[in-house]
Design a protein around this motif. Structure first.
Motif, PDB file in Angstrom:
ATOM      1  N   GLN A 107       0.871  -1.057  -0.122  1.00  0.00           N
ATOM      2  CA  GLN A 107      -0.171  -0.072   0.026  1.00  0.00           C
ATOM      3  C   GLN A 107       0.776   1.315   0.083  1.00  0.00           C
ATOM      4  N   ALA A 108       1.701   1.363   0.700  1.00  0.00           N
ATOM      5  CA  ALA A 108       2.802   2.273   0.777  1.00  0.00           C
ATOM      6  C   ALA A 108       3.506   2.592  -0.523  1.00  0.00           C
ATOM      7  N   LEU A 109       3.818   1.604  -1.061  1.00  0.00           N
ATOM      8  CA  LEU A 109       4.589   1.573  -2.342  1.00  0.00           C
ATOM      9  C   LEU A 109       3.458   2.006  -3.550  1.00  0.00           C
ATOM     10  N   ASP A 138       4.097   5.222  -5.505  1.00  0.00           N
ATOM     11  CA  ASP A 138       3.996   5.074  -7.042  1.00  0.00           C
ATOM     12  C   ASP A 138       3.170   6.118  -7.608  1.00  0.00           C
ATOM     13  N   GLN A 139       1.980   6.409  -6.984  1.00  0.00           N
ATOM     14  CA  GLN A 139       1.180   7.524  -7.421  1.00  0.00           C
ATOM     15  C   GLN A 139       1.740   8.842  -7.105  1.00  0.00           C
ATOM     16  N   LYS A 140       2.492   9.045  -6.122  1.00  0.00           N
ATOM     17  CA  LYS A 140       3.210  10.466  -5.671  1.00  0.00           C
ATOM     18  C   LYS A 140       4.343  10.621  -6.897  1.00  0.00           C
ATOM     19  N   LYS A 178       4.797  13.551 -13.788  1.00  0.00           N
ATOM     20  CA  LYS A 178       4.118  14.510 -14.847  1.00  0.00           C
ATOM     21  C   LYS A 178       4.321  15.709 -14.613  1.00  0.00           C
ATOM     22  N   THR A 179       4.458  16.404 -13.558  1.00  0.00           N
ATOM     23  CA  THR A 179       4.963  17.685 -13.369  1.00  0.00           C
ATOM     24  C   THR A 179       6.065  18.281 -13.870  1.00  0.00           C
TER      25      THR A 179
END
Length: 482
Positions: A267-269, A273-275, A281-282
């Motif tokens: 879950q932390a991974l 990954d989302q962050k 992307k930015t």
């Protein structure tokens, strides 16, 4: 008388002739008799030979009959032996088949037992892997202690044997010394008792040391000892099913704990990954923007370089100080114009480098404003404004290039008009000619034949050759130096 004598002569001649004929007839008869006797003897010999041949033939027939009878008996015996051999072969084939079937059954049994053994070994390895490490360490220590105990017992037994042998040898030496001393007492005088006792003690100690040096010490016996394993395997930790169930329960609890930890980690991974995706992307947007800015700057640099080249070319063509000053003045005016646009100030400081520095700082400030606007959510508007300004810049650049091209065409037309109006300079006099190359004269080299090749050929064929004076020579001809 004459007739009688003639008649007597005739009678004698007839008589002699008759006697001669009789002799010849008798001789022929004797010859024929001898021939008949010879033929009879030969016939008798032939008959005897025929009888002998007949006897030999009879013997051969008898031998052949005996051979046939023995051959028949041997053939019958061979057939009987062949039948017995075939019967034995069939029996052996049947026995081999039965042995093969027994062997295959034994092999299948061995394979089954081997599979059972492998399965048991796998189970054993599994149980050994489940065995606690403390228990394994305890058993290793016990095994090590047993090894030390075996070593100590073996060394003690060896030392006891050595001490017994040493003591027996010392006692034998003491006994021999006492007997020798008793023999020597008879032939020498009496000495003091204390000196004799000390002498005896020293000699006894020396004998003990000498005997002790013959035998190995305890350290040597300990080094000579060869360790061996008892061959006993480590006993299994699991003796009851409850122990295995307890181990499985603890393993299940630890596995559940590890599964929960792995889920938390996953879950932390995923969050990371989302962050990371958002940050990527930015960063990609920022990198694309920076790439666009880099492209614009590169185009501006290219334009400025082209302008600089044109200015250098113009300066190199004119070579005038006043024109250079005019050009620098134009550049200063351009910088002042850009400075007034960027800073919204019309004052003139007079220093072009300071104005360029203020322009650069102002550009960095504007770029920072644009970055803040993109981060605040106005990226689309900023991008639209950038496209608009880019189109305006391209239009201005196109117009400036067009004006510059028209100016170049106008300058070229003026230069061509000036060349057409200039007076024509005609060349006067004879045209200068190049000097012609000297003639090449080929020289013919004539080589004089001194007869060397002919002499070599004659020497190779005949072994001798004739020189120019006609003198024969057997040595190898040599070529004359020119």
């Amino acid at each position: 008388m004459g007739r009688d004598a003639r008649r007597e002569k005739e009678n004698i001649a007839d008589f002699v002739a008759k006697k001669r004929e009789m002799f010849l007839v008798q001789m022929s008869l004797d010859v024929k008799k001898a021939e008949i006797l010879k033929l009879d003897a030969r016939a008798k010999d032939k008959e005897e030979a025929l009888n002998k041949s007949k006897q030999m033939l009879d013997k051969d027939v008898e031998r052949f009959d005996t051979f046939l009878s023995t051959n028949d008996s041997k053939a019958h015996a061979a057939m009987k032996n062949a039948d017995e051999t075939a019967k034995q072969k069939q029996e052996r084939v049947g026995r081999i088949k039965s042995l093969k079937s027994q062997l295959s059954a034994i092999q299948s049994e061995i394979a089954k037992h081997r599979e059972q053994k492998d399965e048991c070994l796998r189970f054993k390895d599994f149980l050994v892997n489940l065995t606690p490490g403390e228990w394994k360490e305890q058993k290793r220590e016990e095994k090590k202690q047993r090894k030390h105990e075996r070593r100590r017992i073996a060394v003690d037994a060896r030392m006891e044997d050595i001490e017994e042998k040493m003591q027996a040898e010392i006692e034998a030496e003491e006994q021999a010394f006492k007997e020798k001393e008793e023999k020597e007492k008879k032939g020498r005088r009496r000495q003091k008792k204390t000196e004799e006792d000390e002498q005896k003690e020293r000699e006894a100690e020396a004998r003990r040391k000498r005997i002790a040096r013959k035998y190995p010490t305890r350290d040597q016996v300990d080094m000579e000892y060869v360790e061996y394993s008892s061959g006993e395997e480590m006993p299994l930790y699991f003796q009851e099913p409850k122990q295995l169930l307890d181990i499985f329960t603890s393993l299940e609890e630890s596995n559940l704990f590890l599964i929960q930890n792995s889920q938390d980690t996953e879950q932390a991974l995923e969050e990371l990954d989302q962050k990371f995706a958002a940050m990527r992307k930015t960063r990609e947007a920022m990198s694309n923007k920076m790439k666009l800015q880099i492209g614009q700057l590169e185009r501006q640099i290219t334009d400025e370089k082209s302008k600089c080249d044109e200015l250098k070319q113009a300066i190199s063509q004119k070579h005038g100080g006043s024109e250079i000053e005019d050009l620098l003045e134009k550049l200063g005016e351009g910088v002042q114009e850009v400075h007034s646009i960027c800073t919204h100030e019309n004052q003139d400081d007079g220093d072009t480098l300071q104005m360029l520095a203020r322009i650069e700082s102002k550009l960095e400030e504007y770029l920072a404003y644009l970055d803040e606007a993109e981060e605040s959510g106005l990226g689309a508007r900023v991008l639209a404004e950038e496209h608009k300004k880019e189109r305006q810049r391209r239009l201005d650049l196109r117009m400036s290039r067009k004006l510059h091209q028209e100016k170049k065409i106008e300058d070229r037309l003026k230069a061509s008009l000036h060349r057409s109006q200039a007076p024509v300079h005609k060349k006067v006099g004879k045209q200068i000619m190049f000097r012609s190359a000297p003639l090449f004269q080929a020289r013919r080299v004539v080589q004089e034949d001194d007869g060397y090749e002919e002499a070599v050929r004659e020497h190779n064929i005949f072994g001798i050759w004739l020189d120019k004076e006609g003198v024969p020579n057997a040595q190898q001809p040599e070529k004359a130096e020119t």
